[in-house]
Design a protein around this motif. Structure first.
Motif, mmCIF file in Angstrom:
data_model
loop_
_atom_site.group_PDB
_atom_site.id
_atom_site.type_symbol
_atom_site.label_atom_id
_atom_site.label_comp_id
_atom_site.label_asym_id
_atom_site.label_seq_id
_atom_site.Cartn_x
_atom_site.Cartn_y
_atom_site.Cartn_z
ATOM 1 N N LEU A 23 80.908 44.333 55.139
ATOM 2 C CA LEU A 23 81.354 44.060 53.778
ATOM 3 C C LEU A 23 82.036 45.277 53.163
ATOM 4 O O LEU A 23 81.761 46.413 53.545
ATOM 5 N N GLU A 60 76.581 39.984 57.550
ATOM 6 C CA GLU A 60 77.552 39.303 58.420
ATOM 7 C C GLU A 60 77.801 37.871 57.957
ATOM 8 O O GLU A 60 78.949 37.416 57.934
ATOM 9 N N HIS A 63 79.933 38.073 54.911
ATOM 10 C CA HIS A 63 81.288 38.447 55.321
ATOM 11 C C HIS A 63 82.035 37.234 55.875
ATOM 12 O O HIS A 63 83.179 36.963 55.494
ATOM 13 N N ARG A 64 81.394 36.479 56.750
ATOM 14 C CA ARG A 64 82.024 35.281 57.314
ATOM 15 C C ARG A 64 82.344 34.267 56.216
ATOM 16 O O ARG A 64 83.414 33.647 56.226
ATOM 17 N N THR A 65 81.419 34.098 55.268
ATOM 18 C CA THR A 65 81.624 33.167 54.162
ATOM 19 C C THR A 65 82.824 33.584 53.322
ATOM 20 O O THR A 65 83.655 32.755 52.945
ATOM 21 N N MET A 66 82.936 34.875 53.047
ATOM 22 C CA MET A 66 84.003 35.380 52.191
ATOM 23 C C MET A 66 85.367 35.412 52.872
ATOM 24 O O MET A 66 86.391 35.416 52.195
ATOM 25 N N THR A 67 85.395 35.431 54.198
ATOM 26 C CA THR A 67 86.666 35.605 54.906
ATOM 27 C C THR A 67 87.156 34.375 55.663
ATOM 28 O O THR A 67 88.251 34.399 56.204
ATOM 29 N N THR A 68 86.339 33.302 55.705
ATOM 30 C CA THR A 68 86.762 32.119 56.459
ATOM 31 C C THR A 68 86.982 30.886 55.603
ATOM 32 O O THR A 68 87.569 29.915 56.071
ATOM 33 N N GLY A 69 86.463 30.886 54.367
ATOM 34 C CA GLY A 69 86.578 29.714 53.516
ATOM 35 C C GLY A 69 85.521 28.656 53.779
ATOM 36 O O GLY A 69 85.527 27.592 53.173
#
Length: 138
Positions: A23, A60, A63-69
């Protein structure tokens, strides 16, 4: 939680250095994680404000939630990541992410497709009300 997930490592234990986080520094340093490195994530329907469910995220997963939609959680019982909807089709499309004033809870506003609860109900709170004495302001 019957969603499939990709193999993953255990969540980061109480991070001693924010440099280990995927993050941005300002987010990683603001998070107050529990002893397992997790933070509660309240999921809410973006257009109705309906509370759908509560899940858990480590750095993680956030991060995945914020960067993948798409919303990704960390399963405490299975000790792995899971992306909501991968097997059920009940997808959560991310609309916004916010951190509460204490840094120990996230509010994930989503566009929910189908049921949010693994039981098949719209929310994890449907039909689960307690009988309570209601308060009134004077």
């Amino acid at each position: 939680m019957s969603e499939q997930s990709a193999p993953s490592p255990s969540p980061a234990m109480e991070l001693s250095s924010d440099a280990a986080s995927p993050l941005p520094q300002e987010i990683a340093s603001a998070l107050k994680r529990d002893s397992s490195g997790l933070v509660a994530a309240i999921v809410q329907q973006h257009d109705t404000s309906e509370v759908l469910m509560l899940g858990w995220m480590d750095d993680e997963a956030l991060h995945r939630t914020m960067t993948t939609g798409r919303v990704t959680f960390y399963s405490r019982s299975r000790q792995e990541y899971w992306r909501k909807g991968d097997t059920s089709g009940h997808v959560q499309f991310v609309k916004s992410v916010a951190l509460d004033c204490d840094g120990d809870a996230l509010l994930i506003r989503v566009d929910q497709i189908g049921a949010a609860c693994h039981t098949g109900t719209r929310t994890c709170f449907d039909g689960r009300d307690f009988t309570v004495v209601t308060g009134h302001r004077d």
